[in-house]
Scaffold this motif. Structure first.
Motif, PDB file in Angstrom:
ATOM      1  N   SER A   1       4.797  10.988   1.607  1.00 36.98           N
ATOM      2  CA  SER A   1       5.869  11.438   2.575  1.00 36.98           C
ATOM      3  C   SER A   1       5.064  12.030   3.697  1.00 36.98           C
ATOM      4  N   LEU A   2       4.137  12.938   3.391  1.00 33.03           N
ATOM      5  CA  LEU A   2       3.214  13.834   4.636  1.00 33.03           C
ATOM      6  C   LEU A   2       2.515  12.888   5.420  1.00 33.03           C
ATOM      7  N   LEU A   3       1.974  11.768   4.654  1.00 30.97           N
ATOM      8  CA  LEU A   3       1.253  10.877   5.573  1.00 30.97           C
ATOM      9  C   LEU A   3       2.279   9.791   6.178  1.00 30.97           C
ATOM     10  N   GLY A   4       3.551   9.870   6.447  1.00 28.42           N
ATOM     11  CA  GLY A   4       4.477   9.278   7.352  1.00 28.42           C
ATOM     12  C   GLY A   4       5.105   8.170   6.689  1.00 28.42           C
ATOM     13  N   VAL A   5       5.005   8.084   5.150  1.00 34.52           N
ATOM     14  CA  VAL A   5       5.559   7.039   4.365  1.00 34.52           C
ATOM     15  C   VAL A   5       7.016   7.242   4.269  1.00 34.52           C
ATOM     16  N   ASN A   6       7.916   6.543   4.604  1.00 29.12           N
ATOM     17  CA  ASN A   6       9.445   6.687   4.453  1.00 29.12           C
ATOM     18  C   ASN A   6       9.730   6.537   3.112  1.00 29.12           C
ATOM     19  N   ILE A   7      10.003   7.647   2.371  1.00 27.05           N
ATOM     20  CA  ILE A   7      10.216   7.325   0.831  1.00 27.05           C
ATOM     21  C   ILE A   7      11.544   6.659   0.470  1.00 27.05           C
ATOM     22  N   GLY A   8      12.623   7.009   1.607  1.00 27.66           N
ATOM     23  CA  GLY A   8      13.950   6.321   1.068  1.00 27.66           C
ATOM     24  C   GLY A   8      13.631   4.894   1.345  1.00 27.66           C
ATOM     25  N   ARG A   9      13.034   4.595   2.357  1.00 31.45           N
ATOM     26  CA  ARG A   9      13.216   2.857   2.554  1.00 31.45           C
ATOM     27  C   ARG A   9      12.075   2.187   1.302  1.00 31.45           C
ATOM     28  N   ILE A  10      11.051   3.100   0.871  1.00 33.86           N
ATOM     29  CA  ILE A  10      10.131   2.435  -0.076  1.00 33.86           C
ATOM     30  C   ILE A  10      11.241   2.164  -1.433  1.00 33.86           C
ATOM     31  N   THR A  11      11.991   3.275  -1.548  1.00 32.07           N
ATOM     32  CA  THR A  11      12.880   3.026  -3.009  1.00 32.07           C
ATOM     33  C   THR A  11      13.698   2.189  -2.983  1.00 32.07           C
ATOM     34  N   VAL A  12      14.488   1.783  -1.660  1.00 33.75           N
ATOM     35  CA  VAL A  12      15.360   0.756  -1.698  1.00 33.75           C
ATOM     36  C   VAL A  12      14.627  -0.584  -1.825  1.00 33.75           C
ATOM     37  N   VAL A  13      13.344  -0.563  -1.286  1.00 33.29           N
ATOM     38  CA  VAL A  13      12.595  -2.023  -1.401  1.00 33.29           C
ATOM     39  C   VAL A  13      12.256  -2.183  -2.762  1.00 33.29           C
ATOM     40  N   THR A  14      11.771  -1.152  -3.466  1.00 30.08           N
ATOM     41  CA  THR A  14      11.504  -1.152  -4.929  1.00 30.08           C
ATOM     42  C   THR A  14      12.740  -1.738  -5.652  1.00 30.08           C
ATOM     43  N   TRP A  15      13.911  -1.254  -5.475  1.00 33.93           N
ATOM     44  CA  TRP A  15      15.075  -1.530  -6.174  1.00 33.93           C
ATOM     45  C   TRP A  15      15.368  -3.195  -6.017  1.00 33.93           C
ATOM     46  N   MET A  16      15.135  -3.456  -4.779  1.00 35.52           N
ATOM     47  CA  MET A  16      15.557  -4.795  -4.324  1.00 35.52           C
ATOM     48  C   MET A  16      14.393  -5.848  -4.743  1.00 35.52           C
ATOM     49  N   LEU A  17      13.135  -5.446  -4.652  1.00 37.79           N
ATOM     50  CA  LEU A  17      12.193  -6.406  -5.246  1.00 37.79           C
ATOM     51  C   LEU A  17      12.289  -6.603  -7.093  1.00 37.79           C
TER      52      LEU A  17
ATOM     53  N   LEU B   1       0.951  -1.445  -0.049  1.00 37.64           N
ATOM     54  CA  LEU B   1       0.163  -0.096  -0.021  1.00 37.64           C
ATOM     55  C   LEU B   1       0.755   1.233  -0.132  1.00 37.64           C
ATOM     56  N   ALA B   2       1.917   1.261   0.742  1.00 39.30           N
ATOM     57  CA  ALA B   2       2.849   2.418   0.947  1.00 39.30           C
ATOM     58  C   ALA B   2       3.455   2.746  -0.457  1.00 39.30           C
ATOM     59  N   MET B   3       3.930   1.550  -0.917  1.00 34.21           N
ATOM     60  CA  MET B   3       4.559   1.578  -2.363  1.00 34.21           C
ATOM     61  C   MET B   3       3.745   2.231  -3.419  1.00 34.21           C
ATOM     62  N   ARG B   4       2.381   1.919  -3.180  1.00 36.64           N
ATOM     63  CA  ARG B   4       1.528   2.332  -4.287  1.00 36.64           C
ATOM     64  C   ARG B   4       1.227   3.777  -3.925  1.00 36.64           C
ATOM     65  N   ALA B   5       1.308   4.328  -2.773  1.00 36.89           N
ATOM     66  CA  ALA B   5       0.996   5.628  -2.355  1.00 36.89           C
ATOM     67  C   ALA B   5       2.092   6.262  -2.963  1.00 36.89           C
ATOM     68  N   VAL B   6       3.541   5.777  -2.907  1.00 38.61           N
ATOM     69  CA  VAL B   6       4.733   6.543  -3.159  1.00 38.61           C
ATOM     70  C   VAL B   6       4.579   6.767  -4.857  1.00 38.61           C
ATOM     71  N   ALA B   7       4.042   5.858  -5.421  1.00 44.43           N
ATOM     72  CA  ALA B   7       3.914   5.836  -7.101  1.00 44.43           C
ATOM     73  C   ALA B   7       2.761   6.910  -7.236  1.00 44.43           C
TER      74      ALA B   7
END
Lengths: 320, 291
Positions: free
Chosen positions: B179-195, B166-172
């Motif tokens: 980011s304002l809603l408290g999603v850690n953008i940096g972490r999401i981007t790392v996870v995206t690259w890993m996945l 859900l957080a990844m969809r929100a960032v997309a």
């Protein structure tokens, strides 16, 4: 055209005319290739840097020019200028054919469509027996008015002449009404339409113009190499040309030329390390793209700004 | 039967295009970067998997899992070293960096492995080409299709039902708001690259047993994956699946009718035709941007 551009161009032209007297045969060849690449990147920069059309298939237009020279002079025995002209016409037609359906696309869609176009052109030319298949064709001697343009010196001066002409035409397009229209289209198509600019018309004009630059460059490249082969004009070349303008700095003539020299010269410098030269080139390439996001020319501009107005740079940095 | 076999073979190739395309779409929608290294990451990790298989007696499926974990680590490393620096850079500049990575991976692979290519690669599926009666389909191909469809299903479940998805969809959709809603953008981007890197590693180990493993293994797949992504609208997961399958089937049928050299031309024509009717891709919106 600003006074600064005219002054720099005249100084640059003098250097290019006199420099070869000091160069050996091989450095002259490298300089010729870098200038040939510059012709290509100047054209691509018009479409991509000013017009915002990210074309990843520029190598296909170079292919058209190169094969026109090889087939025209080799198989049909027509003069070099006529063969080059045929290449230019073919590239312009191809540019319009690919351009008309794809210039409506934005950003990466155009990038991938043009990339696919480059791959398709490469695979077709590789499959055809008429074009020599995977091995390609030799380019015969190119005599024009008693000069053989396969020889280093005539080819060098022809390249310099076409490079300077290309530079001046590119700069006059960029600073003309067309250039302003292009920049506004690249910024926002909706705003430009509101200002009475037809975005598709300008995008098509500049796309076809860039194809013409590509064909001229390809024809010169064929003359300098002495042969044409599909692998030279494959997807890698398209990517290198686009990478050149990004690494040099998009949207400026200096950036396009700097990038072409980067792509032309760095492999020569890394070749000293033999087996690892490809790896070294990739690292230098990635490092340049990572450390200079606005391109090498943009990096220089940033330093100049910082030197002249440290306070303003500080404010801009804090605000970002 | 010939037609059925051809279509099924198209579906199999198409599903591999789609899985690689899925990785490309994943990175594109979160970061706006077209990852040109996606294919060669798959090639590179396939060589790593082969090295593990040669030096251990682990079951092949376990090696695949280890390979996916290593790939995720490589993805994180790529993000930290190559993608994160200078965050003010445009998506175009970062795309150039991925081209640098593409060249680097290829150059290193050529240096290390090109001398003895092509390599046969073991597969967990049985040998033979009679997986289905009457259709000349190899078990490795059918297995690839099953794994690909399973992974695609896992993707959908992940994005639909988990907090991280859900957080990844929100960032997309909108980085700032997420980011304002408290999603850690940096972490999401790392996870995206890993996945994305892990799933392209799976593509690598699926393709390698079908054709022999060589340094140029993923070259044709990269363009097909991009084409599938564009047909689907660049940001849509169902879109890239449909795009990949469509491309695979049309290509397979076309090879029945004409010489193999025209394969590239066929996929180019498919791409242009789709874009003619759907300028933003089948599942995308033809967006013009805002003033």
């Amino acid at each position: 055209m600003s006074a600064g551009f005219v002054r720099t161009t005249i100084i640059g032209a003098l250097v290019l005319l006199l420099l070869p007297a000091m160069l050996g045969k091989y450095p002259l060849f490298i300089l010729t290739v870098a200038l040939v690449y510059s012709v290509s990147t100047l054209g691509l920069n018009l479409a991509a840097g000013y017009g915002g059309q990210h074309s990843f298939g520029h190598g296909a237009f170079m292919l058209a020019g190169a094969y026109a020279v090889a087939i025209g002079t080799g198989k049909w025995a027509i003069p070099f200028p006529a063969a080059l002209l045929i290449g230019v016409v073919v590239a312009a037609v191809l540019g319009a054919m690919v351009g008309i359906p794809s210039i409506r696309l934005v950003g990466f869609a155009l990038a991938i469509v043009s990339f696919a176009f480059g791959v398709t052109a490469h695979s077709l030319i590789k499959a055809s027996d008429y074009t020599g298949g995977p091995t390609g064709l030799f380019v015969p001697a190119l005599p024009v008015l008693g000069l053989d343009f396969r020889k280093p010196w005539p080819l060098y001066y022809l390249t310099v002449a076409l490079f300077l002409a290309g530079l001046i035409i590119a700069e006059s397009i960029a600073t003309s009404r067309t250039g302003r229209a292009l920049r506004s289209v690249a910024q926002s198509e909706i705003v430009s339409q509101a200002l009475g600019i037809n975005p598709l018309r300008y995008k098509l004009i500049v796309f076809v113009t860039s194809a013409v630059y590509g064909a001229v460059s390809g024809g010169l490249l064929a003359a300098s190499a002495g042969y044409v082969a599909p692998e030279t004009y494959g997807p890698d070349l398209s990517i290198f040309m686009f990478a050149a303008i990004v690494i040099g700095g998009m949207g400026s003539q200096a950036g396009a030329i700097l990038g072409a020299f980067f792509i032309g010269l760095i492999p020569e410098l890394t070749q000293a390390s033999r087996e690892t030269s490809e790896i070294l080139f990739a690292i230098v390439f990635a490092a340049a793209a990572t450390l200079a996001p606005d391109g090498l020319w943009g990096l220089g501009a940033r330093f100049r700004r910082r030197a002249s107005a440290p306070a303003a740079a500080q404010v801009a940095k804090g605000g970002a | 039967m010939l037609i059925a076999g051809t279509i099924l073979s198209g579906v199999i190739h198409g599903s591999l295009y789609a899985l690689l395309g899925l990785a490309i779409v994943l990175i594109f929608r979160t970061t706006g970067v077209a990852n040109f290294a996606q294919g060669d990451l798959a090639m590179f990790t396939a060589f790593i998997a082969l090295a593990i298989m040669k030096n251990s007696h682990l079951p092949i499926l376990v090696v695949w899992l280890i390979d996916a974990v290593i790939a995720a680590g490589i993805g994180a490393l790529v993000y930290v070293v190559l993608i994160r620096p200078r965050p003010e850079a445009t998506g175009l500049n970062v795309t150039m960096r991925t081209m640098g990575l593409f060249m680097l991976l290829f150059a290193v692979a050529v240096r290390l492995w090109a001398a003895h290519e092509p390599y046969p690669v073991p597969s967990p599926f049985p040998a033979g080409t009679n997986a289905l009666p009457g259709l000349a389909i190899a078990y490795t191909q059918l297995g690839a299709l099953v794994v690909t469809l399973g992974l695609a299903a896992a993707f959908f479940v992940f994005f639909r039902f988990t907090q991280l998805g859900l957080a990844m969809r929100a960032v997309a959709i909108n980085r700032e708001v997420a980011s304002l809603l408290g999603v850690n953008i940096g972490r999401i981007t790392v996870v995206t690259w890993m996945l994305a890197t892990a799933s392209s590693a799976i593509v690598g180990v699926l393709v390698a047993p079908i054709s022999f493993l060589e340094t140029g293994l993923m070259r044709p797949y990269l363009l097909k994956a991009f084409t599938a992504a564009i047909i689907g609208g660049l940001t849509s997961f169902p879109g890239v699946l449909v795009g990949g399958l469509l491309l695979g089937i049309v290509e397979s049928l076309a090879t029945l009718l004409m010489a193999i050299q025209f394969r590239e031309l066929v996929s180019f024509v498919v791409l242009l035709t789709v874009l003619f009717f759907f300028p933003g891709g089948i599942f995308g919106r033809a967006f013009k941007g805002r003033v």
